[in-house]
Design a protein around this motif. Sequence first.
Motif, PDB file in Angstrom:
ATOM      1  N   VAL A  73       0.834  -1.207   0.000  1.00  0.00           N
ATOM      2  CA  VAL A  73       0.000   0.000   0.000  1.00  0.00           C
ATOM      3  C   VAL A  73       0.868   1.255   0.000  1.00  0.00           C
ATOM      4  N   ARG A  74       1.841   1.320   0.887  1.00  0.00           N
ATOM      5  CA  ARG A  74       2.677   2.530   0.948  1.00  0.00           C
ATOM      6  C   ARG A  74       3.533   2.675  -0.304  1.00  0.00           C
ATOM      7  N   PHE A  75       3.947   1.544  -0.920  1.00  0.00           N
ATOM      8  CA  PHE A  75       4.722   1.643  -2.150  1.00  0.00           C
ATOM      9  C   PHE A  75       3.874   2.248  -3.265  1.00  0.00           C
ATOM     10  N   ILE A  76       2.649   1.741  -3.448  1.00  0.00           N
ATOM     11  CA  ILE A  76       1.805   2.277  -4.518  1.00  0.00           C
ATOM     12  C   ILE A  76       1.451   3.728  -4.243  1.00  0.00           C
ATOM     13  N   LEU A  77       1.290   4.098  -2.966  1.00  0.00           N
ATOM     14  CA  LEU A  77       1.029   5.498  -2.636  1.00  0.00           C
ATOM     15  C   LEU A  77       2.229   6.380  -2.990  1.00  0.00           C
ATOM     16  N   LEU A  78       3.442   5.918  -2.691  1.00  0.00           N
ATOM     17  CA  LEU A  78       4.658   6.658  -3.066  1.00  0.00           C
ATOM     18  C   LEU A  78       4.728   6.821  -4.575  1.00  0.00           C
ATOM     19  N   TYR A  79       4.530   5.728  -5.283  1.00  0.00           N
ATOM     20  CA  TYR A  79       4.650   5.724  -6.737  1.00  0.00           C
ATOM     21  C   TYR A  79       3.622   6.659  -7.381  1.00  0.00           C
ATOM     22  N   LEU A  80       2.365   6.503  -6.986  1.00  0.00           N
ATOM     23  CA  LEU A  80       1.305   7.326  -7.563  1.00  0.00           C
ATOM     24  C   LEU A  80       1.417   8.783  -7.130  1.00  0.00           C
ATOM     25  N   ALA A  81       1.718   9.018  -5.864  1.00  0.00           N
ATOM     26  CA  ALA A  81       1.835  10.405  -5.381  1.00  0.00           C
ATOM     27  C   ALA A  81       2.945  11.143  -6.110  1.00  0.00           C
ATOM     28  N   SER A  82       4.083  10.489  -6.322  1.00  0.00           N
ATOM     29  CA  SER A  82       5.192  11.125  -7.046  1.00  0.00           C
ATOM     30  C   SER A  82       4.795  11.425  -8.488  1.00  0.00           C
ATOM     31  N   GLY A  83       4.187  10.457  -9.144  1.00  0.00           N
ATOM     32  CA  GLY A  83       3.774  10.650 -10.526  1.00  0.00           C
ATOM     33  C   GLY A  83       2.689  11.707 -10.671  1.00  0.00           C
ATOM     34  N   ILE A  84       1.710  11.683  -9.784  1.00  0.00           N
ATOM     35  CA  ILE A  84       0.619  12.667  -9.850  1.00  0.00           C
ATOM     36  C   ILE A  84       1.150  14.065  -9.538  1.00  0.00           C
ATOM     37  N   PHE A  85       2.024  14.169  -8.544  1.00  0.00           N
ATOM     38  CA  PHE A  85       2.628  15.466  -8.217  1.00  0.00           C
ATOM     39  C   PHE A  85       3.381  16.016  -9.427  1.00  0.00           C
ATOM     40  N   ALA A  86       4.167  15.162 -10.077  1.00  0.00           N
ATOM     41  CA  ALA A  86       4.903  15.576 -11.283  1.00  0.00           C
ATOM     42  C   ALA A  86       3.936  16.036 -12.373  1.00  0.00           C
ATOM     43  N   ASN A  87       2.818  15.336 -12.529  1.00  0.00           N
ATOM     44  CA  ASN A  87       1.840  15.696 -13.564  1.00  0.00           C
ATOM     45  C   ASN A  87       1.080  16.975 -13.219  1.00  0.00           C
ATOM     46  N   ILE A  88       0.803  17.185 -11.931  1.00  0.00           N
ATOM     47  CA  ILE A  88       0.144  18.437 -11.517  1.00  0.00           C
ATOM     48  C   ILE A  88       1.050  19.632 -11.807  1.00  0.00           C
ATOM     49  N   ILE A  89       2.316  19.521 -11.450  1.00  0.00           N
ATOM     50  CA  ILE A  89       3.242  20.627 -11.704  1.00  0.00           C
ATOM     51  C   ILE A  89       3.415  20.832 -13.208  1.00  0.00           C
ATOM     52  N   THR A  90       3.454  19.746 -13.969  1.00  0.00           N
ATOM     53  CA  THR A  90       3.514  19.864 -15.431  1.00  0.00           C
ATOM     54  C   THR A  90       2.300  20.642 -15.939  1.00  0.00           C
ATOM     55  N   TYR A  91       1.134  20.320 -15.414  1.00  0.00           N
ATOM     56  CA  TYR A  91      -0.085  21.035 -15.804  1.00  0.00           C
ATOM     57  C   TYR A  91       0.008  22.520 -15.450  1.00  0.00           C
ATOM     58  N   LEU A  92       0.535  22.824 -14.268  1.00  0.00           N
ATOM     59  CA  LEU A  92       0.589  24.216 -13.812  1.00  0.00           C
ATOM     60  C   LEU A  92       1.642  25.047 -14.543  1.00  0.00           C
ATOM     61  N   ILE A  93       2.740  24.409 -14.955  1.00  0.00           N
ATOM     62  CA  ILE A  93       3.871  25.148 -15.534  1.00  0.00           C
ATOM     63  C   ILE A  93       3.832  25.185 -17.062  1.00  0.00           C
ATOM     64  N   LYS A  94       3.461  24.091 -17.668  1.00  0.00           N
ATOM     65  CA  LYS A  94       3.528  23.991 -19.127  1.00  0.00           C
ATOM     66  C   LYS A  94       2.303  24.622 -19.789  1.00  0.00           C
ATOM     67  N   PRO A  95       2.412  24.986 -21.067  1.00  0.00           N
ATOM     68  CA  PRO A  95       1.263  25.595 -21.756  1.00  0.00           C
ATOM     69  C   PRO A  95       0.116  24.603 -21.953  1.00  0.00           C
ATOM     70  N   LEU A  96      -1.060  25.122 -22.245  1.00  0.00           N
ATOM     71  CA  LEU A  96      -2.243  24.277 -22.427  1.00  0.00           C
ATOM     72  C   LEU A  96      -2.089  23.303 -23.590  1.00  0.00           C
ATOM     73  N   THR A  97      -1.222  23.611 -24.532  1.00  0.00           N
ATOM     74  CA  THR A  97      -1.017  22.737 -25.687  1.00  0.00           C
ATOM     75  C   THR A  97      -0.091  21.567 -25.366  1.00  0.00           C
ATOM     76  N   TYR A  98       0.492  21.545 -24.162  1.00  0.00           N
ATOM     77  CA  TYR A  98       1.476  20.517 -23.815  1.00  0.00           C
ATOM     78  C   TYR A  98       0.788  19.182 -23.527  1.00  0.00           C
ATOM     79  N   SER A  99       1.394  18.095 -23.988  1.00  0.00           N
ATOM     80  CA  SER A  99       0.899  16.751 -23.683  1.00  0.00           C
ATOM     81  C   SER A  99       2.084  15.870 -23.311  1.00  0.00           C
TER      82      SER A  99
END
Length: 194
Positions: A95-121
């Motif tokens: 459970v804690r491993f999947i939480l670490l893995y998903l939290a890191s990935g989601i955090f990276a994706n949230i910051i990507t959403y906030l920093i990169k332009p709307l056209t970014y994928s």
Amino acid sequence: MFVRTESFPQFLRLYPIISLIVLIHIVLYLVSSLPIFPQRWVFEQLAGINLFIKEGEWWRLVTPIFVHLGFAHLLFNSFSLVLFGPPLEKYLGKVRFILLYLASGIFANIITYLIKPLTYSHVGASGAIFGLFGFYIAMILMKKAFITRESRQVILPIVVIGVVMTFMQSGINITAHLFGLLGGFIIGWISGKK
């Protein structure tokens, strides 16, 4: 610590979360290769496309972690997970491993959403994998007994090389790599204080 000596059935039994994540990677890659789907169907449905996230498709903060463009991308990220994930799945538990893995990935994706332009994928597990690296760095700093000297001599150069290569290759989501690393480090730092 990073040498895999288990048989395939042993690996599946000992590391079910990593095995499941790699299976998801492979299935999505194969589905994207089937002629019954338009070639980019998986990408169009699951990629982190900032414009669609803004329009309310929030699942796109999670799904890109499991989607890869090209066999080399799939192979590199899955191999990294198989190599560096098992000690953490064993240490943290499922459970804690999947939480670490998903939290890191989601955090990276949230910051990507906030920093990169709307056209970014973007797609790929590297933000989550860099989160594992960040967790290792925090544990090395906080709990020296967590990892042997020999294993530190493996993981530290890998992290440095990974960060350097992030800036040297085209088409890399630099934001996801750096903030996945930071997210994993923060989680490791908090865990190390307990």
